[in-house]
Design a protein around this motif. Structure first.
Motif, PDB file in Angstrom:
ATOM      1  N   HIS A 167       0.806  -1.217   0.000  1.00 11.71           N
ATOM      2  CA  HIS A 167       0.000   0.000   0.000  1.00 11.71           C
ATOM      3  C   HIS A 167       0.841   1.269   0.000  1.00 11.71           C
ATOM      4  O   HIS A 167       0.354   2.330  -0.376  1.00 11.71           O
ATOM      5  CB  HIS A 167      -0.911   0.029   1.233  1.00 11.71           C
ATOM      6  CG  HIS A 167      -1.962  -1.025   1.225  1.00 11.71           C
ATOM      7  ND1 HIS A 167      -2.823  -1.207   0.163  1.00 11.71           N
ATOM      8  CD2 HIS A 167      -2.308  -1.946   2.135  1.00 11.71           C
ATOM      9  CE1 HIS A 167      -3.656  -2.190   0.437  1.00 11.71           C
ATOM     10  NE2 HIS A 167      -3.356  -2.671   1.627  1.00 11.71           N
ATOM     11  N   ASN A 168       2.074   1.181   0.453  1.00 14.86           N
ATOM     12  CA  ASN A 168       2.916   2.369   0.567  1.00 14.86           C
ATOM     13  C   ASN A 168       3.806   2.589  -0.642  1.00 14.86           C
ATOM     14  O   ASN A 168       4.649   3.485  -0.626  1.00 14.86           O
ATOM     15  CB  ASN A 168       3.798   2.274   1.820  1.00 14.86           C
ATOM     16  CG  ASN A 168       4.694   1.042   1.797  1.00 14.86           C
ATOM     17  OD1 ASN A 168       4.249  -0.054   1.496  1.00 14.86           O
ATOM     18  ND2 ASN A 168       5.962   1.223   2.131  1.00 14.86           N
ATOM     19  N   CYS A 169       3.616   1.803  -1.695  1.00 15.03           N
ATOM     20  CA  CYS A 169       4.484   1.898  -2.871  1.00 15.03           C
ATOM     21  C   CYS A 169       3.626   1.985  -4.135  1.00 15.03           C
ATOM     22  O   CYS A 169       2.669   1.226  -4.299  1.00 15.03           O
ATOM     23  CB  CYS A 169       5.407   0.683  -2.973  1.00 15.03           C
ATOM     24  SG  CYS A 169       6.513   0.471  -1.561  1.00 15.03           S
ATOM     25  N   GLY A 170       3.995   2.884  -5.038  1.00 19.57           N
ATOM     26  CA  GLY A 170       3.290   2.988  -6.297  1.00 19.57           C
ATOM     27  C   GLY A 170       2.155   3.991  -6.252  1.00 19.57           C
ATOM     28  O   GLY A 170       1.646   4.349  -5.179  1.00 19.57           O
ATOM     29  N   ALA A 178      -5.937   5.582   0.094  1.00 13.97           N
ATOM     30  CA  ALA A 178      -6.347   6.909   0.537  1.00 13.97           C
ATOM     31  C   ALA A 178      -7.856   7.079   0.534  1.00 13.97           C
ATOM     32  O   ALA A 178      -8.397   7.875   1.320  1.00 13.97           O
ATOM     33  CB  ALA A 178      -5.700   7.975  -0.350  1.00 13.97           C
ATOM     34  N   TYR A 179      -8.546   6.348  -0.322  1.00 13.97           N
ATOM     35  CA  TYR A 179     -10.003   6.482  -0.442  1.00 13.97           C
ATOM     36  C   TYR A 179     -10.762   5.456   0.399  1.00 13.97           C
ATOM     37  O   TYR A 179     -11.978   5.322   0.243  1.00 13.97           O
ATOM     38  CB  TYR A 179     -10.417   6.375  -1.906  1.00 13.97           C
ATOM     39  CG  TYR A 179     -10.220   7.670  -2.661  1.00 13.97           C
ATOM     40  CD1 TYR A 179     -11.266   8.563  -2.851  1.00 13.97           C
ATOM     41  CD2 TYR A 179      -8.974   8.015  -3.166  1.00 13.97           C
ATOM     42  CE1 TYR A 179     -11.091   9.759  -3.532  1.00 13.97           C
ATOM     43  CE2 TYR A 179      -8.775   9.214  -3.845  1.00 13.97           C
ATOM     44  CZ  TYR A 179      -9.840  10.075  -4.025  1.00 13.97           C
ATOM     45  OH  TYR A 179      -9.651  11.266  -4.693  1.00 13.97           O
ATOM     46  N   GLN A 180     -10.078   4.760   1.286  1.00 13.72           N
ATOM     47  CA  GLN A 180     -10.740   3.787   2.151  1.00 13.72           C
ATOM     48  C   GLN A 180     -11.202   4.444   3.453  1.00 13.72           C
ATOM     49  O   GLN A 180     -10.698   5.492   3.844  1.00 13.72           O
ATOM     50  CB  GLN A 180      -9.783   2.629   2.466  1.00 13.72           C
ATOM     51  CG  GLN A 180      -9.328   1.858   1.244  1.00 13.72           C
ATOM     52  CD  GLN A 180     -10.466   1.404   0.370  1.00 13.72           C
ATOM     53  OE1 GLN A 180     -11.421   0.768   0.856  1.00 13.72           O
ATOM     54  NE2 GLN A 180     -10.389   1.702  -0.919  1.00 13.72           N
ATOM     55  N   ILE A 214      -3.297  12.981  -0.851  1.00 17.39           N
ATOM     56  CA  ILE A 214      -3.819  12.316  -2.048  1.00 17.39           C
ATOM     57  C   ILE A 214      -5.324  12.532  -2.158  1.00 17.39           C
ATOM     58  O   ILE A 214      -5.849  12.890  -3.218  1.00 17.39           O
ATOM     59  CB  ILE A 214      -3.494  10.813  -2.014  1.00 17.39           C
ATOM     60  CG1 ILE A 214      -1.994  10.568  -2.120  1.00 17.39           C
ATOM     61  CG2 ILE A 214      -4.224  10.078  -3.145  1.00 17.39           C
ATOM     62  CD1 ILE A 214      -1.583   9.131  -1.889  1.00 17.39           C
ATOM     63  N   ARG A 215      -6.022  12.305  -1.075  1.00 17.61           N
ATOM     64  CA  ARG A 215      -7.483  12.445  -1.071  1.00 17.61           C
ATOM     65  C   ARG A 215      -7.892  13.884  -1.389  1.00 17.61           C
ATOM     66  O   ARG A 215      -8.859  14.114  -2.125  1.00 17.61           O
ATOM     67  CB  ARG A 215      -8.018  12.011   0.295  1.00 17.61           C
ATOM     68  CG  ARG A 215      -9.536  11.949   0.399  1.00 17.61           C
ATOM     69  CD  ARG A 215     -10.082  10.752  -0.362  1.00 17.61           C
ATOM     70  NE  ARG A 215     -11.520  10.665  -0.202  1.00 17.61           N
ATOM     71  CZ  ARG A 215     -12.135   9.840   0.632  1.00 17.61           C
ATOM     72  NH1 ARG A 215     -11.414   9.010   1.405  1.00 17.61           N
ATOM     73  NH2 ARG A 215     -13.445   9.812   0.700  1.00 17.61           N
TER      74      ARG A 215
END
Length: 282
Positions: A167-170, A178-180, A214-215
């Motif tokens: 989750h922390n890469c890419g 971020a959208y969870q 990001i969000r």
């Protein structure tokens, strides 16, 4: 619901018949239930070992599954013959094959999404000469549903169809997280954060703050955090209520993706996302 249906893989690998020898293991039917087939369990363990791992060596697969080297090699060769595993001729490493993609494509709920997205991603890849990805947050993981590349450009292969990334890469994995909901994010941050490169974010507080960014801005531009020299740009596709459906992303060489630290093709990717959203009625 999983986009990689292991029951479907099971059905593809063997035909269940009482008292039949399958890969050297006898399977019997007793009291209405069928005993486990050890070879199938081992094959499924190999498939699961590739979660988050685009390619693995024989030694790595052996270590991940706990099988001995000889058994692992025989199963890999058998699965290569069935299209579930492929081998990179250049480095002799193994990866998931096209049969996994075909099974993932048949999963309920994915067909309409792929039908809407793939033509748009194909047009995008052909226009920009990058690799385009369609991905979802499924069972707590960022899962790749489709990967499309243009023959004139470099194919980015570090995210296999049906596979996952940390989750922390890419670009897409971080955007999907971020959208969870907050409990889902906190559960992900409570687990060890793997560094794929020195640029990977591994501090939970730092990643938590970045997810908020990001969000707020509605996209993620990840530079050199999966592989040095490669960058990825990801945007979300939301339903009418604002809930996340999936992500689309582009990946390529960092100098071609970035100008003065900013993503070059953000507007084009946002237009592609809007087209896909309109096609699926969101």
């Amino acid at each position: 619901m999983s986009y990689l249906d292991t029951d479907a893989v099971h059905r593809h690998l063997v035909v269940i018949e009482p008292e039949r020898l399958v890969w050297g293991t006898r399977m019997t039917e007793k009291a209405g239930s069928i005993t486990h087939v050890r070879a199938v369990q081992r094959a499924l363990a190999i498939l699961r070992a590739f979660e988050g791992q685009p390619e693995m060596s024989l030694a790595e697969v052996t270590a991940a599954t706990g099988l001995d080297k000889g058994t692992t090699r025989r199963l890999l060769i058998t699965m290569m013959g069935e299209g579930f595993i492929v081998q990179n001729a250049a480095n002799q490493r193994y990866g998931l094959g096209r049969a996994v993609r075909n099974l993932a494509a048949s999963a309920a709920g994915e067909i309409d999404l792929r039908a809407a997205a793939v033509p748009v991603l194909s047009e995008l890849a052909a226009e920009l000469h990058f690799t385009a990805f369609l991905s979802v947050f499924q069972d707590g993981q960022a899962t790749c549903l489709e990967r499309v590349h243009d023959m004139k450009g470099m194919e980015v292969r570090w995210w296999a169809v049906g596979g996952s990334l940390p989750h922390n890469c890419g670009g897409a994995p971080k955007l999907l997280l971020a959208y969870q909901p907050e409990p889902t994010i906190e559960a992900a941050l409570a687990r060890p954060l793997v560094a794929m490169t020195p640029r990977s974010v591994t501090a939970p507080d730092q990643l938590r703050d970045h997810l908020k960014t990001i969000r707020a801005r509605g996209y993620e531009f990840a530079v050199d955090d999966v592989a040095v020299g490669l960058s990825a740009l990801a945007v979300p596709i939301l339903d009418r209520s604002g809930a996340l459906l999936c992500a689309i992303s582009l990946a390529g060489l960092t100098p071609q993706m970035s100008r003065r630290g900013r993503p070059v093709h953000l507007d084009r990717l946002l237009r592609a996302a809007a087209t896909i959203a309109a096609r699926i009625g969101s």
